[in-house]
Design an enzyme around this catalytic site. Sequence first.
Site, PDB file in Angstrom:
ATOM      1  CG  HIS A  18      -1.915  -1.029   1.329  1.00 10.95           C
ATOM      2  ND1 HIS A  18      -2.064  -1.810   2.454  1.00 10.95           N
ATOM      3  CD2 HIS A  18      -2.847  -1.466   0.450  1.00 10.95           C
ATOM      4  CE1 HIS A  18      -3.056  -2.665   2.260  1.00 10.95           C
ATOM      5  NE2 HIS A  18      -3.544  -2.482   1.040  1.00 10.95           N
ATOM      6  CE  LYS A  42     -12.993  -6.501   1.894  1.00 10.36           C
ATOM      7  NZ  LYS A  42     -11.753  -5.963   1.329  1.00 10.36           N
ATOM      8  NE  ARG A  91      -2.247  -8.834  -3.454  1.00  8.98           N
ATOM      9  CZ  ARG A  91      -3.391  -8.466  -2.895  1.00  8.98           C
ATOM     10  NH1 ARG A  91      -3.484  -7.309  -2.303  1.00  8.98           N
ATOM     11  NH2 ARG A  91      -4.438  -9.261  -2.905  1.00  8.98           N
ATOM     12  CB  SER A 129      -4.546  -6.447   4.453  1.00  8.53           C
ATOM     13  OG  SER A 129      -4.050  -5.167   4.143  1.00  8.53           O
TER      14      SER A 129
END
Length: 159
Positions: A18, A42, A91, A129
Site C-alpha cells: 500500500h 469484512k 498484485r 493485508s
Amino acid sequence: MHKIAIYPGTFDPITNGHLDIIKRCVGIFDKVIVAVAKNQTKHPMFSLTQRLEMIRLALDSMPNVEVEGFDCLLAEFAKSKKSNVLIRGLRAVSDFEYELQLGYANTSLNPDLDTMYFMPSLQNAFISSSVVRSIIIHKGQISHMVPQAVCEYIQTHTK
C-alpha cells in the site's frame, strides 16, 4: 487544475505494498486521500480508529496525503472530495476481475469517476493485508511486510 486522487481500502492493516503505491501517487497527483472504509462486512481485525492511526504512523507526515475514514458509497465519497480519480492496486491477474467490476460499478454511480490501477513493486507483490493478518494470528514475523511504525503498533496492540 488541482488533481485529487482517492486510494480507498480497508487497510487492515496497511502494508508495504500500500505504502509503495501511495508514494508513487504523491508524485503524480496534487493530493492523495487515503480513504479507509469502515467496512464491517469484512470483519476487520483492527478497528477503524486503529487502522487510521497505523496509516498516519506509516505516512509520517508524507506531503500532500490526507487520511480519512468513510462509511458510504465510494462514488459519493469521491464526489464530496471533488475527486474523479480512484487508485487501486493490482498484485496479480486474480485481482483484475474483481477490481474491474468495482471500477465499472463506481463509474455507473458516478460517470465522472475513473479508476487507475497501480502494481506494487516486485518485492511487495506477494503482500496482502489478509496474509499479514494470518501471520499475526499465528504469531509470525511481519516486519518485512509492513512499515516499521505499523509493526511496532501491532506488537503493542496485539498480545
